[in-house]
Write an enzyme that holds these catalytic residues in place. Structure first.
Site, PDB file in Angstrom:
ATOM      1  N   ASP A  14       0.878  -1.192   0.000  1.00 30.14           N
ATOM      2  CA  ASP A  14       0.000   0.000   0.000  1.00 30.14           C
ATOM      3  C   ASP A  14       0.912   1.238   0.000  1.00 30.14           C
ATOM      4  O   ASP A  14       0.916   2.021   0.930  1.00 30.14           O
ATOM      5  CB  ASP A  14      -0.959   0.003   1.212  1.00 30.14           C
ATOM      6  CG  ASP A  14      -0.250  -0.021   2.547  1.00 30.14           C
ATOM      7  OD1 ASP A  14       0.882  -0.534   2.631  1.00 30.14           O
ATOM      8  OD2 ASP A  14      -0.818   0.489   3.538  1.00 30.14           O
ATOM      9  N   HIS A 245       9.529  -1.160   8.684  1.00 34.07           N
ATOM     10  CA  HIS A 245       8.617  -2.295   8.805  1.00 34.07           C
ATOM     11  C   HIS A 245       8.625  -3.181   7.554  1.00 34.07           C
ATOM     12  O   HIS A 245       8.881  -4.384   7.619  1.00 34.07           O
ATOM     13  CB  HIS A 245       7.168  -1.810   8.989  1.00 34.07           C
ATOM     14  CG  HIS A 245       6.944  -0.859  10.116  1.00 34.07           C
ATOM     15  ND1 HIS A 245       6.931  -1.246  11.426  1.00 34.07           N
ATOM     16  CD2 HIS A 245       6.671   0.477  10.129  1.00 34.07           C
ATOM     17  CE1 HIS A 245       6.667  -0.209  12.202  1.00 34.07           C
ATOM     18  NE2 HIS A 245       6.505   0.855  11.436  1.00 34.07           N
TER      19      HIS A 245
HETATM   20  C1  BDR Z   1       2.604  -0.762   8.593  1.00 34.58           C
HETATM   21  O1  BDR Z   1       1.567   0.190   8.382  1.00 34.58           O
HETATM   22  C2  BDR Z   1       1.797   0.928   7.204  1.00 34.58           C
HETATM   23  O2  BDR Z   1       1.503   2.260   7.412  1.00 34.58           O
HETATM   24  C3  BDR Z   1       3.260   0.712   6.874  1.00 34.58           C
HETATM   25  O3  BDR Z   1       3.484   0.818   5.490  1.00 34.58           O
HETATM   26  C4  BDR Z   1       3.516  -0.674   7.390  1.00 34.58           C
HETATM   27  O4  BDR Z   1       3.126  -1.639   6.437  1.00 34.58           O
HETATM   28  C5  BDR Z   1       3.307  -0.469   9.923  1.00 34.58           C
HETATM   29  O5  BDR Z   1       2.419  -0.580  10.987  1.00 34.58           O
HETATM   30 CA    CA Z   2       2.710  -0.988   4.119  1.00 35.35          CA
END
Ligand code: BDR
Ligand code: CA
Length: 317
Positions: A14, A245
């Site tokens: 995303d 992440h």
């Molecule tokens: C996750 O949430 C999204 O905003 C980031 O891209 C990541 O996948 C972290 O909590």
């Molecule tokens: Ca993400």
């Protein structure tokens, strides 16, 4: 070191700042073969996340096909987009050109199911967004996840607090029904949660080391400055850190022994008013529940940093 053929992966994103880094890493790693990318709403509307995905891939020189997927979660739409951490355009305000190609016509879930059936047991799916596309794929083919070599999910928080609420991490909170279906789909599932992604830190010093000659240098400089600011509202420039992440999920799919963990019974809370979207991890020694998910907990930070930075172009001493 044993030479193995590159691991064929699919990436569900995303895009999103850390998604952009995951895309760059997946494209640049010689140990991975990025076969295709699917997009989901999350860090922006589906149109924004799909646009960013195509643009980042083109900037990196990747022609992996991009298949748009879910624009809303399976159930209610309770969540605001993640503007505070990714900016209005999803890339922290970084301006990169629109891609010259369009997304594919085949929707994400159909593409995922087709690929898994064409190459049963061979493909690894790294899902770093809401798990809506995975859930829709499961509704088309209930054996979908079992036909993968592995499913790596960036999401959840096993023994630490959430990030959107005290209990829930963003990707699970954004579609708890989908996450629950994915975690109970059978197959080889790894939950790359905040326990381990909060050990995978990008720093101000790393930002200073961006080389202007990289084709994606401008993107990194602007997006990561925004990201460091968003994660550190009260910490002065120079001392800031922010979690990588999504790249970490790709890296653990590539090199699982970068982190140590265990298998647990994992479910998703879908009803609680304070806890909706929490990943409930059963760590009882004699739990009768099936241990359905592997949960990495302790990252080899030095190895992670060397690998991440060198793959993207940093010169390491
Ligand atoms: C996750 O949430 C999204 O905003 C980031 O891209 C990541 O996948 C972290 O909590
Ligand atoms: Ca993400």
């Amino acid at each position: 070191m044993v030479n193995r053929p590159p691991l064929p992966i699919l990436l569900d994103v995303d895009t999103g700042i850390d998604d952009a880094l995951a895309l760059l890493y997946a494209h640049l790693s010689p140990e991975l073969q990025l076969l295709g990318v699917t997009t989901c709403f999350g860090n922006g509307d589906l149109s924004i996340t799909t646009r960013n995905t195509l643009s980042v891939l083109e900037l990196a020189g990747s022609d992996a096909p991009v298949h748009p997927g879910a624009a809303t979660p399976l159930a209610d739409w309770s969540g605001a987009p993640a503007e505070a951490f990714h900016g209005q355009n999803g890339l922290g305000g970084a301006v990169i050109p629109d891609a010259t190609r369009a997304p594919e016509i085949e929707p994400a879930a159909e593409y995922l199911v087709r690929m898994a059936n064409e190459r049963p047991g061979e493909l690894t799916l790294v899902a770093v967004a809401r798990l809506t596309n995975v859930a829709v794929a499961l509704s088309l083919d209930p054996a979908f996840v079992r036909k993968l070599r592995g499913l790596y999910v960036m999401g959840g928080a096993a023994f630490v607090s959430g990030n959107v609420t005290a209990a829930a991490e963003a990707n699970i909170w954004g579609d708890p029904e989908a996450a629950h279906k994915a975690f109970h789909a059978g197959g080889d599932i790894t939950m790359v949660g905040l326990d381990v992604t909060h050990q995978a830190l990008f720093t101000d010093d790393d930002l200073a080391g961006v080389d202007p000659r990289w084709p994606y240098a401008g993107l990194l400089r602007e997006a990561l400055e925004f990201y460091l600011r968003a994660y550190n509202p009260k910490i002065p420039k120079g001392a800031r850190t922010a979690p990588l992440h999504d790249p970490l999920a790709v890296m653990l799919a590539e090199t699982p022994d970068l982190a140590r963990g265990d298998r647990y019974a994992v479910s998703v809370e879908r009803a609680g008013t304070l806890t909706r979207g929490a990943t409930v991890v059963d760590a009882r020694p004699y739990s009768p529940e099936e241990k359905n998910v592997r949960v990495p907990l302790k990252l080899d930070v030095a190895r992670f940093r060397r690998r991440f930075l060198s793959r993207l172009g940093w010169r390491l001493s």
